[in-house]
Design a protein around this motif. Structure first.
Motif, short mmCIF file in Angstrom:
data_model
loop_
_atom_site.label_atom_id
_atom_site.label_comp_id
_atom_site.label_asym_id
_atom_site.label_seq_id
_atom_site.Cartn_x
_atom_site.Cartn_y
_atom_site.Cartn_z
N UNK A 32 0.83 -1.21 0.00
CA UNK A 32 0.00 0.00 0.00
C UNK A 32 0.86 1.26 0.00
N UNK A 33 1.97 1.21 0.73
CA UNK A 33 2.88 2.35 0.78
C UNK A 33 3.52 2.58 -0.60
N UNK A 34 3.92 1.50 -1.24
CA UNK A 34 4.49 1.61 -2.58
C UNK A 34 3.44 2.12 -3.58
N UNK A 35 2.21 1.65 -3.45
CA UNK A 35 1.11 2.09 -4.29
C UNK A 35 0.89 3.60 -4.13
N UNK A 36 0.98 4.08 -2.92
CA UNK A 36 0.82 5.51 -2.65
C UNK A 36 1.90 6.32 -3.36
N UNK A 37 3.10 5.77 -3.44
CA UNK A 37 4.19 6.46 -4.15
C UNK A 37 3.86 6.60 -5.63
N UNK A 38 3.35 5.53 -6.22
CA UNK A 38 2.96 5.58 -7.63
C UNK A 38 1.88 6.64 -7.84
N UNK A 39 0.90 6.66 -6.97
CA UNK A 39 -0.20 7.62 -7.09
C UNK A 39 0.31 9.05 -6.89
N UNK A 40 1.26 9.23 -5.99
CA UNK A 40 1.82 10.55 -5.73
C UNK A 40 2.53 11.09 -6.97
N UNK A 41 3.21 10.22 -7.71
CA UNK A 41 3.88 10.64 -8.94
C UNK A 41 2.87 11.16 -9.95
N UNK A 42 1.76 10.44 -10.12
CA UNK A 42 0.71 10.87 -11.05
C UNK A 42 0.16 12.22 -10.61
N UNK A 43 -0.10 12.37 -9.34
CA UNK A 43 -0.66 13.61 -8.81
C UNK A 43 0.31 14.77 -9.02
N UNK A 44 1.59 14.52 -8.84
CA UNK A 44 2.60 15.57 -9.03
C UNK A 44 2.62 16.04 -10.49
N UNK A 45 2.60 15.09 -11.42
CA UNK A 45 2.60 15.46 -12.84
C UNK A 45 1.32 16.21 -13.20
N UNK A 46 0.20 15.73 -12.70
CA UNK A 46 -1.07 16.40 -12.96
C UNK A 46 -1.04 17.83 -12.40
N UNK A 47 -0.40 18.00 -11.26
CA UNK A 47 -0.27 19.33 -10.68
C UNK A 47 0.55 20.27 -11.56
#
Length: 68
Positions: free
Chosen positions: A11-26
């Motif tokens: 779950x922690x690793x999954x959150x990292x993947x999601x954070x990358x997407x969110x950063x790019x979207x930002x």
């Protein structure tokens, strides 16, 4: 149902993947909101990056059923 230590790590690793997407979207959002007239040329590269990042997220999620 309580998560195992392995599931917590996943779950922690999954959150990292999601954070990358969110950063790019930002970054895309910031350009659209603030600097579209000067930085529009960056959108194509960012679009490609977000596509790759989303593919990584969906593939990771598909490998781990409990994330659904």
């Amino acid at each position: 149902m309580a998560l195992t230590e392995e599931q917590k790590a996943i779950k922690k690793e999954y959150a990292k993947y999601k954070r990358i997407v969110t950063q790019i979207a930002g970054e895309i959002h910031d350009i659209v909101e603030d600097t579209i007239w000067t930085d529009y040329e960056k959108l194509l590269a960012l679009s490609e990056k977000v596509q790759v990042a989303m593919r990584d997220v969906t593939e990771f999620k598909a490998k781990h059923d409990f994330l659904k």
